[in-house]
Design an enzyme around this catalytic site. Structure first.
Site, PDB file in Angstrom:
ATOM      1  N   LYS A 105      53.671  35.879  46.984  1.00 55.59           N
ATOM      2  CA  LYS A 105      53.895  34.561  47.576  1.00 55.59           C
ATOM      3  C   LYS A 105      55.253  34.038  47.147  1.00 55.59           C
ATOM      4  O   LYS A 105      55.699  34.415  46.066  1.00 55.59           O
ATOM      5  CB  LYS A 105      52.801  33.575  47.181  1.00 55.59           C
ATOM      6  CG  LYS A 105      52.358  33.505  45.715  1.00 55.59           C
ATOM      7  CD  LYS A 105      53.300  33.217  44.617  1.00 55.59           C
ATOM      8  CE  LYS A 105      54.060  31.948  44.534  1.00 55.59           C
ATOM      9  NZ  LYS A 105      54.848  31.839  43.265  1.00 55.59           N
ATOM     10  N   TYR A 188      50.904  26.531  45.824  1.00 57.66           N
ATOM     11  CA  TYR A 188      49.526  26.542  45.301  1.00 57.66           C
ATOM     12  C   TYR A 188      48.764  25.288  45.739  1.00 57.66           C
ATOM     13  O   TYR A 188      47.569  25.351  46.018  1.00 57.66           O
ATOM     14  CB  TYR A 188      49.526  26.644  43.774  1.00 57.66           C
ATOM     15  CG  TYR A 188      49.945  28.004  43.260  1.00 57.66           C
ATOM     16  CD1 TYR A 188      49.004  28.996  43.029  1.00 57.66           C
ATOM     17  CD2 TYR A 188      51.283  28.301  43.016  1.00 57.66           C
ATOM     18  CE1 TYR A 188      49.380  30.245  42.565  1.00 57.66           C
ATOM     19  CE2 TYR A 188      51.673  29.543  42.558  1.00 57.66           C
ATOM     20  CZ  TYR A 188      50.712  30.516  42.337  1.00 57.66           C
ATOM     21  OH  TYR A 188      51.090  31.752  41.891  1.00 57.66           O
TER      22      TYR A 188
HETATM   23  P1  NDP Z   1      61.421  38.179  38.020  1.00 58.61           P
HETATM   24  O1  NDP Z   1      62.751  37.550  38.210  1.00 58.61           O
HETATM   25  O2  NDP Z   1      60.858  38.256  36.646  1.00 58.61           O
HETATM   26  O3  NDP Z   1      61.465  39.678  38.593  1.00 58.61           O
HETATM   27  C1  NDP Z   1      61.987  40.009  39.838  1.00 58.61           C
HETATM   28  C2  NDP Z   1      62.365  41.477  39.829  1.00 58.61           C
HETATM   29  O4  NDP Z   1      62.879  41.807  41.104  1.00 58.61           O
HETATM   30  C3  NDP Z   1      63.497  41.831  38.865  1.00 58.61           C
HETATM   31  O5  NDP Z   1      63.044  42.112  37.571  1.00 58.61           O
HETATM   32  C4  NDP Z   1      64.085  43.076  39.517  1.00 58.61           C
HETATM   33  O6  NDP Z   1      63.303  44.217  39.181  1.00 58.61           O
HETATM   34  C5  NDP Z   1      63.865  42.839  41.003  1.00 58.61           C
HETATM   35  N1  NDP Z   1      65.105  42.439  41.698  1.00 58.61           N
HETATM   36  C6  NDP Z   1      65.708  43.158  42.661  1.00 58.61           C
HETATM   37  N2  NDP Z   1      66.808  42.541  43.102  1.00 58.61           N
HETATM   38  C7  NDP Z   1      66.925  41.398  42.395  1.00 58.61           C
HETATM   39  C8  NDP Z   1      67.887  40.353  42.393  1.00 58.61           C
HETATM   40  N3  NDP Z   1      68.954  40.336  43.229  1.00 58.61           N
HETATM   41  N4  NDP Z   1      67.716  39.353  41.520  1.00 58.61           N
HETATM   42  C9  NDP Z   1      66.661  39.320  40.684  1.00 58.61           C
HETATM   43  N5  NDP Z   1      65.709  40.300  40.658  1.00 58.61           N
HETATM   44  C10 NDP Z   1      65.853  41.332  41.505  1.00 58.61           C
HETATM   45  O7  NDP Z   1      60.416  37.451  39.015  1.00 58.61           O
HETATM   46  P2  NDP Z   1      58.823  37.373  38.952  1.00 58.61           P
HETATM   47  O8  NDP Z   1      58.258  38.659  38.551  1.00 58.61           O
HETATM   48  O9  NDP Z   1      58.429  36.164  38.211  1.00 58.61           O
HETATM   49  O10 NDP Z   1      58.504  37.067  40.507  1.00 58.61           O
HETATM   50  C11 NDP Z   1      58.601  38.058  41.507  1.00 58.61           C
HETATM   51  C12 NDP Z   1      57.792  37.619  42.733  1.00 58.61           C
HETATM   52  O11 NDP Z   1      56.437  37.455  42.359  1.00 58.61           O
HETATM   53  C13 NDP Z   1      58.216  36.274  43.348  1.00 58.61           C
HETATM   54  O12 NDP Z   1      58.090  36.331  44.731  1.00 58.61           O
HETATM   55  C14 NDP Z   1      57.217  35.289  42.766  1.00 58.61           C
HETATM   56  O13 NDP Z   1      57.002  34.165  43.603  1.00 58.61           O
HETATM   57  C15 NDP Z   1      55.985  36.144  42.654  1.00 58.61           C
HETATM   58  N6  NDP Z   1      55.089  35.693  41.585  1.00 58.61           N
HETATM   59  C16 NDP Z   1      53.782  35.488  41.872  1.00 58.61           C
HETATM   60  C17 NDP Z   1      52.904  35.074  40.921  1.00 58.61           C
HETATM   61  C18 NDP Z   1      51.474  34.880  41.262  1.00 58.61           C
HETATM   62  O14 NDP Z   1      50.749  34.331  40.433  1.00 58.61           O
HETATM   63  N7  NDP Z   1      51.003  35.327  42.401  1.00 58.61           N
HETATM   64  C19 NDP Z   1      53.351  34.782  39.552  1.00 58.61           C
HETATM   65  C20 NDP Z   1      54.742  35.088  39.319  1.00 58.61           C
HETATM   66  C21 NDP Z   1      55.567  35.518  40.324  1.00 58.61           C
HETATM   67  P3  NDP Z   1      63.958  45.596  38.693  1.00 58.61           P
HETATM   68  O15 NDP Z   1      64.755  45.258  37.477  1.00 58.61           O
HETATM   69  O16 NDP Z   1      62.799  46.468  38.439  1.00 58.61           O
HETATM   70  O17 NDP Z   1      64.821  46.084  39.827  1.00 58.61           O
END
Ligand code: NDP
Length: 332
Positions: A105, A188
């Site tokens: 989401k 949410y």
């Molecule tokens: P983070 O910023 O912690 O992680 C995002 C990951 O995406 C990065 O670690 C990286 O992985 C990858 N990535 C690729 N390109 C980019 C870029 N240009 N900038 C930043 N990151 C990039 O985010 P979250 O894990 O917190 O959130 C990710 C998604 O999950 C969002 O859409 C968020 O809304 C959703 N979410 C949902 C939750 C829920 O409860 N359902 C809770 C938290 C988040 P890598 O290093 O492996 O390439």
């Protein structure tokens, strides 16, 4: 063709906080699916995850070679856990690679993107679900029941708030996030008001909160409050913020009330109603969510959290932003 009892293989795309702290651990508890692969832009993470979770090298991809996942029968489900603006392209690429998709989401940044994602999944005959974990949590299933079945009388109005202090990373980049706390946290409240009433709103009315830190919240709201109006004069007063910790849902009904506070956490939810405490054994929401999707695929039944639901919510979020900018009520 997999044996019916074999667990379906999930590949997580984007190894950020949510994948690392919630989804990968949940995939150690799932019964119908398991962590089979990863897609990451960081070679160091690929190595660490390979060793920690015993992931075969052939199931590890980066963002460039991701499309070759088409040839990998070990991966049945691709779970897109990237910044919001990347959800559409990776969901579409996964569908073209003939993989079922779970997309986090908010589903995407625009309704057009959502339509393209849904179409790609239909055309490639794969299922699409959104990471709406709370549909699998007993506390939320209970407030759905209390609201939709008028257990304490009809719902008259609702109040819901979700906020977090000091967000970081992609959340502070308006291009990657597609907005501010509304997209990330307000969704949410938008969800809860709909699954408690079992209805979609007919209009929204929004106002941006004061911006005391414009240098930090560039191109996005610092906080926002909005009203969602439902048929029969039912309304929800909501608020999302990147400057305060907020986490609650409450409904007033004809004969009483019910509430969750905290409401939207991964665990530790506390429920009360005018009829007494709401108490359930906590579950791993993410494990339940992923197992249900695996079963939906295996049984070829619909998921309760389909792409159409994600699209409806993006439409509402966009209407809330339109209202915030114009100051006018927006009909849906
Ligand atoms: P983070 O910023 O912690 O992680 C995002 C990951 O995406 C990065 O670690 C990286 O992985 C990858 N990535 C690729 N390109 C980019 C870029 N240009 N900038 C930043 N990151 C990039 O985010 P979250 O894990 O917190 O959130 C990710 C998604 O999950 C969002 O859409 C968020 O809304 C959703 N979410 C949902 C939750 C829920 O409860 N359902 C809770 C938290 C988040 P890598 O290093 O492996 O390439």
């Amino acid at each position: 063709m997999k044996h019916r009892s074999a667990k379906l293989g999930v590949a997580l795309v984007g190894l950020g906080k949510y994948s690392t702290n919630q989804l990968a651990p949940a995939l150690q508890e799932t019964v119908h699916c398991h962590l089979a692969g990863i897609v990451t832009g960081e070679p160091g993470k690929a190595e660490a995850w390979r060793d920690k979770y015993d992931i075969p090298q052939r199931n590890i991809y980066d963002y460039e070679n991701f499309d070759t996942i088409l040839d990998n029968p070990a991966i049945d489900i691709v779970y897109v856990v990237l910044p919001n603006s990347m959800h559409a392209s990776f969901t579409i690429r996964a569908a073209k690679a003939k993989k079922h998709v779970i997309c986090e989401k908010p589903m995407a940044i625009t309704v057009d993107e959502c339509n393209s994602m849904i179409n790609a999944c239909v055309e490639n005959n794969v299922k699409l679900s959104i990471g709406y974990r709370l549909h699998f949590d007993p506390y939320h299933l209970e407030i759905m029941r209390l609201g939709q079945e008028d257990v304490l009388g009809t719902v008259i109005n609702m109040k819901s708030e979700h906020g977090m202090k000091d967000p970081g990373g992609f959340r502070l980049n308006s291009v990657l996030a597609g907005g501010g706390p509304l997209m990330d946290l307000g969704i949410y409240c938008v969800q809860a008001a709909q699954y408690v009433t079992g209805r979609a709103p007919i209009s929204v009315w929004a106002q941006e909160g004061p911006k005391t830190k414009p240098e930090k919240f560039l191109g996005m709201e610092q906080s926002i409050q909005w009203i969602m109006e439902f048929p029969n004069d039912i309304r929800a007063d909501c608020r999302a913020s990147y400057d305060e910790d907020l986490d609650s849902f409450r409904a007033e009904t004809q004969r009483g009330w019910f509430e969750l506070q905290p409401a939207f956490e991964y665990g530790g939810l506390i429920g009360k109603s005018s009829a007494g405490k709401i108490v359930f054994t906590p579950v791993n929401q993410q494990a339940k969510q992923m197992d249900d999707f695996a079963l939906a695929i295996r049984e070829n039944r619909p998921t309760p959290v389909p792409g159409e639901m994600g699209r409806r919510d993006v439409e509402i979020l966009q209407a809330i932003y339109t209202s915030m900018k114009s100051g006018q009520r927006v009909l849906l």
